[in-house]
Write a protein that holds these residues in place. Structure first.
Motif, PDB file in Angstrom:
ATOM      1  N   SER A  93      -1.720   8.507   0.699  1.00 60.70           N
ATOM      2  CA  SER A  93      -2.092   9.546  -0.268  1.00 60.70           C
ATOM      3  C   SER A  93      -0.941  10.534  -0.442  1.00 60.70           C
ATOM      4  O   SER A  93      -0.714  11.035  -1.546  1.00 60.70           O
ATOM      5  N   TYR A 112      -3.615   3.100   0.459  1.00 64.20           N
ATOM      6  CA  TYR A 112      -4.310   2.744  -0.783  1.00 64.20           C
ATOM      7  C   TYR A 112      -3.614   1.561  -1.444  1.00 64.20           C
ATOM      8  O   TYR A 112      -2.390   1.538  -1.563  1.00 64.20           O
ATOM      9  N   PRO A 145       0.822  -1.210   0.000  1.00 69.01           N
ATOM     10  CA  PRO A 145       0.000   0.000   0.000  1.00 69.01           C
ATOM     11  C   PRO A 145       0.858   1.261   0.000  1.00 69.01           C
ATOM     12  O   PRO A 145       2.046   1.217   0.313  1.00 69.01           O
ATOM     13  N   ALA A 156     -11.568   4.807  -5.303  1.00 68.21           N
ATOM     14  CA  ALA A 156     -12.083   4.059  -4.150  1.00 68.21           C
ATOM     15  C   ALA A 156     -13.594   3.869  -4.262  1.00 68.21           C
ATOM     16  O   ALA A 156     -14.107   2.771  -4.014  1.00 68.21           O
ATOM     17  N   LEU A 160      -8.058   9.600  -6.267  1.00 71.96           N
ATOM     18  CA  LEU A 160      -8.041   8.495  -5.312  1.00 71.96           C
ATOM     19  C   LEU A 160      -9.435   8.232  -4.745  1.00 71.96           C
ATOM     20  O   LEU A 160      -9.858   7.081  -4.615  1.00 71.96           O
ATOM     21  N   VAL A 216      -9.681   0.789  -6.012  1.00 74.03           N
ATOM     22  CA  VAL A 216      -8.663   0.764  -4.961  1.00 74.03           C
ATOM     23  C   VAL A 216      -9.340   0.482  -3.631  1.00 74.03           C
ATOM     24  O   VAL A 216     -10.511   0.791  -3.421  1.00 74.03           O
ATOM     25  N   THR A 220      -9.079   1.089   0.466  1.00 74.21           N
ATOM     26  CA  THR A 220      -8.486   1.989   1.456  1.00 74.21           C
ATOM     27  C   THR A 220      -8.469   1.303   2.810  1.00 74.21           C
ATOM     28  O   THR A 220      -9.392   0.575   3.163  1.00 74.21           O
TER      29      THR A 220
END
Length: 112
Positions: A12, A54, A9, A38, A34, A43, A45
């Motif tokens: 951000s 992420y 991961p 999501a 992002l 993706v 989180t």
């Protein structure tokens, strides 16, 4: 996504820093991207303290397969032949390209 497929991961902040440096994107643009990825399930989180990590929800190959199927369905009625004809017409093939494509086709097992 390429960045997340390379290493995940990521925070951000890591994604923002990389895209600012490599593409000149603004922080707000990256955070919006992002968030949208999501929301679409592309993706995943994971909260970590006061930040999120992420990760891609799909492997690259799986994503390529889904996008290819979507493209075929939307633009070519799900048929592969019109896509190949379009590519050959608008992106000239060399003799080597044609030979490699023929070899690839010869190696494919037909699906009933």
């Amino acid at each position: 996504m390429e960045m997340l497929w390379e290493q995940a991961p990521r925070t951000s902040q890591e994604v923002v820093a990389s895209l600012e440096r490599e593409r000149g994107w603004k922080r707000a643009t990256v955070l919006t991207l992002l968030s949208r990825l999501a929301a679409k399930g592309a993706v995943v989180t994971e909260p970590q303290g006061n930040r999120f990590l992420y990760s891609p929800a799909f492997e690259r190959a799986e994503c390529v397969s889904m996008e290819t199927s979507s493209l075929l369905g939307r633009l070519f009625g799900g048929a592969l032949q019109p896509l190949l004809a379009h590519l050959a017409e608008h992106h000239p093939l060399t003799k080597k390209d044609i030979a490699e494509l023929k070899a690839l086709l010869d190696d494919i097992e037909p699906k009933a």
